[in-house]
Motif scaffolding. Structure first.
Motif, short mmCIF file in Angstrom:
data_model
loop_
_atom_site.label_atom_id
_atom_site.label_comp_id
_atom_site.label_asym_id
_atom_site.label_seq_id
_atom_site.Cartn_x
_atom_site.Cartn_y
_atom_site.Cartn_z
N LEU A 67 132.27 55.35 16.11
CA LEU A 67 133.72 55.29 16.02
C LEU A 67 134.34 56.67 15.80
N ALA A 68 133.56 57.61 15.29
CA ALA A 68 134.07 58.95 15.02
C ALA A 68 134.26 59.78 16.28
N VAL A 69 133.74 59.31 17.41
CA VAL A 69 133.92 60.02 18.67
C VAL A 69 135.39 59.97 19.07
N ALA A 70 135.88 61.03 19.72
CA ALA A 70 137.29 61.13 20.10
C ALA A 70 137.73 59.92 20.91
N ASN A 71 138.98 59.50 20.66
CA ASN A 71 139.64 58.41 21.39
C ASN A 71 139.06 57.03 21.08
N ARG A 72 138.34 56.91 19.97
CA ARG A 72 137.89 55.59 19.53
C ARG A 72 138.54 55.31 18.19
N GLN A 73 139.63 54.57 18.23
CA GLN A 73 140.40 54.31 17.03
C GLN A 73 140.05 52.93 16.50
N GLY A 74 139.86 52.84 15.20
CA GLY A 74 139.59 51.53 14.61
C GLY A 74 138.42 51.58 13.66
N ALA A 75 138.23 50.50 12.95
CA ALA A 75 137.14 50.41 11.97
C ALA A 75 136.14 49.32 12.32
N MET A 76 136.58 48.31 13.08
CA MET A 76 135.75 47.19 13.50
C MET A 76 135.11 46.47 12.32
N ARG A 77 135.79 46.46 11.17
CA ARG A 77 135.25 45.78 10.00
C ARG A 77 135.32 44.27 10.12
N LYS A 78 136.22 43.75 10.97
CA LYS A 78 136.33 42.29 11.08
C LYS A 78 135.08 41.64 11.63
N VAL A 79 134.19 42.43 12.23
CA VAL A 79 132.95 41.83 12.74
C VAL A 79 132.16 41.19 11.62
N SER A 80 132.36 41.65 10.37
CA SER A 80 131.66 41.05 9.23
C SER A 80 132.05 39.58 9.04
N LEU A 81 133.24 39.20 9.49
CA LEU A 81 133.66 37.80 9.38
C LEU A 81 132.83 36.90 10.29
N PHE A 82 132.21 37.50 11.31
CA PHE A 82 131.44 36.72 12.28
C PHE A 82 129.97 36.57 11.88
N ARG A 83 129.59 37.13 10.74
CA ARG A 83 128.19 37.12 10.34
C ARG A 83 127.67 35.70 10.17
N PRO A 84 126.59 35.32 10.88
CA PRO A 84 126.04 33.97 10.74
C PRO A 84 125.66 33.68 9.28
N GLY A 85 126.00 32.48 8.81
CA GLY A 85 125.67 32.09 7.44
C GLY A 85 126.57 32.68 6.39
N LEU A 86 127.65 33.33 6.78
CA LEU A 86 128.55 33.96 5.82
C LEU A 86 129.06 32.95 4.78
N ILE A 87 129.39 31.75 5.25
CA ILE A 87 129.86 30.68 4.37
C ILE A 87 128.90 29.51 4.57
N PRO A 88 127.86 29.39 3.73
CA PRO A 88 126.78 28.43 3.99
C PRO A 88 127.24 26.98 4.13
N ASP A 89 128.25 26.58 3.39
CA ASP A 89 128.66 25.17 3.41
C ASP A 89 129.86 24.92 4.32
N LEU A 90 130.15 25.85 5.21
CA LEU A 90 131.31 25.71 6.08
C LEU A 90 131.12 24.58 7.08
N GLN A 91 132.18 23.82 7.29
CA GLN A 91 132.19 22.78 8.31
C GLN A 91 133.38 23.01 9.23
N GLY A 92 133.10 23.26 10.52
CA GLY A 92 134.16 23.43 11.48
C GLY A 92 134.54 24.87 11.72
#
Length: 266
Positions: free
Chosen positions: A69-94
């Motif tokens: 991301l530190a390369v020129a012309n790449r703006q952003g942090a892309m931290r939201k990808v952590s929300l997609f982590r499998p098993g993030l909420i073990p008891d989630l339904q839906g």
């Protein structure tokens, strides 16, 4: 009936806890049945007790992703990808309905939560659409962790390559990958609207009457300027980017949240 699941992420101190609490109130006031509301953050202070807090931790591939991301012309942090982590909420339904913090809920959310089941759903990005690009906008997104774990796994497997492909844009990464997998749908454009593109009036009316709230709007997104805190009291960035104080923003974002949660939370 399973609870409706809503999620957001708050890192750093740009947004205070009241942004999370007001979003929580907007979601629970505008979804049918019970609501589980999750916030991933490293700052728990000031969050309403009804918010289920998920720890924001550094991903195993964080250093490689940040270097890309530190390369020129790449703006952003892309931290939201952590929300997609499998098993993030073990008891989630839906599925999960996700939001950025700079949005205000102005209507029922059931249609967005249940739109095109089984897909990753985002609204078409306003600017990208005018350029003929298919990129989704990341302010509102719906996905199912049980079906879409590849949103996390593809980046984890090749951080540098995926960041370069997406030019540092999380929303470009998410929507492009989902389109390639044949698992993408656009959220209705009349339900997810831009304050800048859909609410602010043109001269001279922007000097005479407050911004409009489109009839079927369920979520209003404040990308760029004005920010929500600016728009609520009136904003003057230029002749075109001028708006009067916005009564409906104050009502939906602040007044209804305070009536729901109490002034100490919102």
């Amino acid at each position: 009936m399973a609870a409706a699941n809503v999620i957001c992420i708050k890192w750093g101190t740009l947004f205070g806890p009241e942004y999370v609490n007001r979003l929580y109130s907007g979601a629970r006031r505008n979804l049918s049945g019970d609501v589980r509301f999750f916030c991933m953050t490293e700052h728990r202070e000031g969050l309403h007790p009804g918010v289920e807090v998920l720890d924001l931790t550094e991903e195993p591939f964080q250093a490689e992703m940040d270097a890309a991301l530190a390369v020129a012309n790449r703006q952003g942090a892309m931290r939201k990808v952590s929300l997609f982590r499998p098993g993030l909420i073990p008891d989630l339904q839906g599925p999960l309905l996700g939001f950025d913090l700079d949005v205000v809920v102005t209507g029922g959310l059931d249609d967005l939560l249940h739109h095109a089941p089984g897909t990753v759903a985002m609204r078409a990005d306003w600017v990208e659409a005018r350029r003929g690009r298919k990129t989704g906008h990341g302010s509102v997104f719906r996905f199912d962790p049980a079906l879409h774990g590849w949103l996390y796994e593809a980046l984890a497997a090749d951080p540098a390559g995926q960041v370069a492909r997406a030019r540092g844009s999380e929303q470009r990464y998410t929507s492009t990958l989902a389109q390639e997998r044949g698992a993408f749908a656009y959220l209705p454009g009349d339900q997810v609207v831009s304050f800048k593109h859909g609410c602010m009036r043109l001269p001279p009316m922007n000097y005479l009457t407050e911004p409009r709230l489109p009839e079927n709007a369920r979520v209003v997104c404040f990308h760029g300027r004005p920010k929500m805190s600016e728009a609520v009291d009136g904003y003057h960035g230029s002749i075109l980017r001028h708006s009067l104080a916005c009564s409906w923003l104050r009502e939906h974002w602040i007044d209804r949240a305070r009536a729901d949660l109490g002034a100490q939370w919102a």
